[in-house]
Scaffold this motif. Structure first.
Motif, PDB file in Angstrom:
ATOM      1  N   LEU A   1      43.794  41.755  49.078  1.00 29.51           N
ATOM      2  CA  LEU A   1      44.750  41.728  48.073  1.00 29.51           C
ATOM      3  C   LEU A   1      46.042  41.801  48.406  1.00 29.51           C
ATOM      4  CD1 LEU A   1      42.749  43.244  44.882  1.00 29.51           C
ATOM      5  CD2 LEU A   1      43.097  40.762  45.484  1.00 29.51           C
ATOM      6  N   LEU A   2      46.294  42.791  49.184  1.00 26.24           N
ATOM      7  CA  LEU A   2      47.573  43.154  49.671  1.00 26.24           C
ATOM      8  C   LEU A   2      48.184  41.921  50.463  1.00 26.24           C
ATOM      9  CD1 LEU A   2      47.399  47.066  50.475  1.00 26.24           C
ATOM     10  CD2 LEU A   2      48.654  45.948  48.686  1.00 26.24           C
ATOM     11  N   SER A   3      47.275  41.251  51.106  1.00 29.16           N
ATOM     12  CA  SER A   3      47.809  40.161  52.006  1.00 29.16           C
ATOM     13  C   SER A   3      48.743  39.221  50.970  1.00 29.16           C
ATOM     14  CB  SER A   3      47.003  39.453  52.664  1.00 29.16           C
ATOM     15  OG  SER A   3      45.954  38.943  51.673  1.00 29.16           O
ATOM     16  N   THR A   4      48.563  39.089  49.741  1.00 26.88           N
ATOM     17  CA  THR A   4      49.296  38.410  48.803  1.00 26.88           C
ATOM     18  C   THR A   4      50.491  39.158  48.033  1.00 26.88           C
ATOM     19  OG1 THR A   4      47.771  38.441  47.077  1.00 26.88           O
ATOM     20  CG2 THR A   4      47.471  36.733  48.742  1.00 26.88           C
ATOM     21  N   LEU A   5      50.637  40.508  48.446  1.00 27.44           N
ATOM     22  CA  LEU A   5      51.387  41.131  47.841  1.00 27.44           C
ATOM     23  C   LEU A   5      53.076  40.669  48.099  1.00 27.44           C
ATOM     24  CD1 LEU A   5      52.402  43.708  46.348  1.00 27.44           C
ATOM     25  CD2 LEU A   5      52.446  45.106  48.511  1.00 27.44           C
ATOM     26  N   ASN A   6      53.158  40.011  49.222  1.00 25.79           N
ATOM     27  CA  ASN A   6      54.591  39.320  49.226  1.00 25.79           C
ATOM     28  C   ASN A   6      54.862  38.467  48.227  1.00 25.79           C
ATOM     29  OD1 ASN A   6      52.733  37.698  50.218  1.00 25.79           O
ATOM     30  ND2 ASN A   6      54.271  36.653  51.663  1.00 25.79           N
ATOM     31  N   ILE A  28      33.853  43.092  38.977  1.00 28.32           N
ATOM     32  CA  ILE A  28      34.322  44.550  38.701  1.00 28.32           C
ATOM     33  C   ILE A  28      35.068  45.423  39.691  1.00 28.32           C
ATOM     34  CG2 ILE A  28      33.438  46.684  37.919  1.00 28.32           C
ATOM     35  CD1 ILE A  28      31.411  45.500  36.473  1.00 28.32           C
ATOM     36  N   GLU A  29      34.618  45.064  41.112  1.00 31.94           N
ATOM     37  CA  GLU A  29      34.959  45.817  42.060  1.00 31.94           C
ATOM     38  C   GLU A  29      36.391  45.269  42.282  1.00 31.94           C
ATOM     39  OE1 GLU A  29      32.199  44.713  42.061  1.00 31.94           O
ATOM     40  OE2 GLU A  29      30.564  45.964  43.055  1.00 31.94           O
ATOM     41  N   THR A  30      36.577  43.944  42.508  1.00 28.87           N
ATOM     42  CA  THR A  30      37.621  42.812  42.580  1.00 28.87           C
ATOM     43  C   THR A  30      38.870  43.593  41.658  1.00 28.87           C
ATOM     44  OG1 THR A  30      36.528  41.202  43.340  1.00 28.87           O
ATOM     45  CG2 THR A  30      38.696  40.830  42.801  1.00 28.87           C
ATOM     46  N   THR A  56      39.740  34.708  43.294  1.00 26.62           N
ATOM     47  CA  THR A  56      39.033  33.953  44.417  1.00 26.62           C
ATOM     48  C   THR A  56      38.024  34.958  45.092  1.00 26.62           C
ATOM     49  OG1 THR A  56      41.292  32.623  44.758  1.00 26.62           O
ATOM     50  CG2 THR A  56      39.416  32.530  46.547  1.00 26.62           C
ATOM     51  N   LEU A  57      38.472  35.992  45.347  1.00 25.69           N
ATOM     52  CA  LEU A  57      37.427  36.943  45.857  1.00 25.69           C
ATOM     53  C   LEU A  57      36.241  37.390  44.968  1.00 25.69           C
ATOM     54  CD1 LEU A  57      39.958  39.507  47.641  1.00 25.69           C
ATOM     55  CD2 LEU A  57      38.571  37.910  48.779  1.00 25.69           C
ATOM     56  N   GLY A  58      36.711  37.538  43.641  1.00 25.54           N
ATOM     57  CA  GLY A  58      35.377  37.610  42.859  1.00 25.54           C
ATOM     58  C   GLY A  58      34.444  36.546  42.583  1.00 25.54           C
ATOM     59  N   SER A  59      35.018  35.446  42.623  1.00 21.99           N
ATOM     60  CA  SER A  59      34.268  34.123  42.564  1.00 21.99           C
ATOM     61  C   SER A  59      33.352  34.119  44.011  1.00 21.99           C
ATOM     62  CB  SER A  59      35.131  32.687  42.616  1.00 21.99           C
ATOM     63  OG  SER A  59      35.775  32.907  41.309  1.00 21.99           O
ATOM     64  N   GLY A 109      24.744  44.278  42.395  1.00 26.11           N
ATOM     65  CA  GLY A 109      25.223  45.619  41.633  1.00 26.11           C
ATOM     66  C   GLY A 109      26.473  46.061  42.176  1.00 26.11           C
ATOM     67  N   PHE A 110      26.927  47.111  41.432  1.00 22.07           N
ATOM     68  CA  PHE A 110      28.070  47.656  41.684  1.00 22.07           C
ATOM     69  C   PHE A 110      28.183  48.194  42.898  1.00 22.07           C
ATOM     70  CE2 PHE A 110      31.310  51.176  41.383  1.00 22.07           C
ATOM     71  CZ  PHE A 110      32.281  50.336  41.147  1.00 22.07           C
ATOM     72  N   ASP A 111      29.063  48.127  43.776  1.00 20.03           N
ATOM     73  CA  ASP A 111      29.176  48.847  45.141  1.00 20.03           C
ATOM     74  C   ASP A 111      30.553  49.000  45.244  1.00 20.03           C
ATOM     75  OD1 ASP A 111      28.976  49.587  47.560  1.00 20.03           O
ATOM     76  OD2 ASP A 111      28.199  47.821  48.475  1.00 20.03           O
ATOM     77  N   ILE A 112      30.873  50.244  45.305  1.00 20.15           N
ATOM     78  CA  ILE A 112      32.301  51.009  45.741  1.00 20.15           C
ATOM     79  C   ILE A 112      33.062  50.554  46.896  1.00 20.15           C
ATOM     80  CG2 ILE A 112      31.347  53.090  46.482  1.00 20.15           C
ATOM     81  CD1 ILE A 112      34.519  52.645  44.039  1.00 20.15           C
ATOM     82  N   ASN A 113      32.057  50.432  48.002  1.00 17.33           N
ATOM     83  CA  ASN A 113      32.477  49.717  48.941  1.00 17.33           C
ATOM     84  C   ASN A 113      33.356  48.694  49.049  1.00 17.33           C
ATOM     85  OD1 ASN A 113      31.347  51.897  50.637  1.00 17.33           O
ATOM     86  ND2 ASN A 113      29.409  50.929  50.739  1.00 17.33           N
ATOM     87  N   TYR A 114      33.127  47.861  48.054  1.00 22.37           N
ATOM     88  CA  TYR A 114      33.820  46.461  48.157  1.00 22.37           C
ATOM     89  C   TYR A 114      35.231  46.717  47.400  1.00 22.37           C
ATOM     90  CZ  TYR A 114      29.793  43.293  48.734  1.00 22.37           C
ATOM     91  OH  TYR A 114      28.768  42.542  49.371  1.00 22.37           O
ATOM     92  N   VAL A 115      35.401  47.796  46.522  1.00 19.79           N
ATOM     93  CA  VAL A 115      36.744  48.245  46.216  1.00 19.79           C
ATOM     94  C   VAL A 115      37.693  48.506  47.382  1.00 19.79           C
ATOM     95  CG1 VAL A 115      38.007  49.767  44.707  1.00 19.79           C
ATOM     96  CG2 VAL A 115      35.663  49.165  44.061  1.00 19.79           C
TER      97      VAL A 115
END
Length: 266
Positions: free
Chosen positions: A17-22, A195-197, A186-189, A4-10
């Motif tokens: 995700l910011l680790s690949t911002l560079n 959705i949270e991803t 990758t995180l979503g898979s 189910g949807f969990d806002i904590n995952y966001v």
């Protein structure tokens, strides 16, 4: 097992995700830098009406503006190595990110060339002729008169181009580049919380776009401050002139030049 949807995952996915911002910023910076250089060179033949190069420039701009950037990525990644093999050049081991930056840079150059051409042509030609009249060379007239005004005119369009390029970097994942969109996939898979991803990814892109928009707006205001100052001075001049003309016309129509204006009391 329920997912189910969990806002904590966001909030958990945002740092990951910011680790690949560079990688995303590297693509944007490389594409914009390459696009500015090539775009300026592509714009010159059309600005100076060079016969053959002008047609080449028009074909270049038409191709990159008229085809999807995803198709361009596939063409350069799969087609360019095959073409270079004909001249015994092997680039099969070149990292994928270089193909991505090259493709995005060539795409940006097409839009940059049109932006430069429109901005330069928007500058009043009379100012250039006045610069020649006071003894300036063509280079001095361009760098001191045309270029500052053209840059101020082009900033809003360039800002939209940079923001669009930031969002288009998500297509690099189709070639296997692990930027933010690839990381989100990758995180979503792995977690099955797609959705949270993608909500986390959308928030990052939104914040970055707003920051770039504010930065470009500040640059636009700084570069165009002389235009606002000239406009304000011109408005004050015409306001004073209009008042003098109105008072003089009223005096002439009433023929009060040599007469005393009657006073009335309620």
């Amino acid at each position: 097992m329920e997912y189910g949807f969990d806002i904590n995952y966001v909030f958990d996915f945002i740092p990951k995700l910011l680790s690949t911002l560079n990688i995303t910023l590297l693509i944007v910076a490389g594409a914009i830098g390459l696009g500015l250089i090539i775009g300026f060179l592509v714009a010159l033949p059309r600005l100076y009406n060079v016969p053959v190069l002008r047609n080449v420039s028009m074909v270049y701009v038409s191709f990159f503006r008229g085809t999807p950037i995803l198709i361009q990525l596939f063409l350069f990644y799969y087609g360019l190595p095959e073409i270079l093999k004909l001249v015994s050049v092997d680039i099969s081991k070149v990292p994928v990110i270089y193909f991505v930056i090259l493709t995005f840079g060539l795409n940006v150059a097409a839009y940059v060339s049109e932006t430069i051409r429109a901005a330069v042509q928007a500058v009043n030609r009379g100012q250039v002729e006045a610069a020649y009249a006071v003894g300036m060379t063509g280079y001095q007239a361009f760098t001191r008169i045309v270029l500052p005004q053209a840059v101020a005119i082009a900033i809003p369009v360039f800002a939209n181009l940079v923001i669009a390029m930031l969002k288009d970097t998500s297509l690099a994942f189709t070639l296997g580049v692990m930027e933010m969109t690839g990381k989100a996939q990758t995180l979503g898979s792995l977690s099955q919380h797609f959705i949270e991803t993608y909500i986390a990814l959308a928030l990052i892109y939104l914040v970055m776009s707003i920051a770039l928009e504010r930065l470009m707006l500040a640059a636009e205001r700084r570069l165009s401050r002389h235009l606002r100052r000239d406009s304000n001075e011109k408005n004050r001049f015409f306001t004073r002139k209009r008042k003098r003309l109105t008072l003089g016309r009223l005096t002439g129509e009433l023929k009060l030049d040599n007469k005393e204006v009657p006073r009335y009391e309620a």
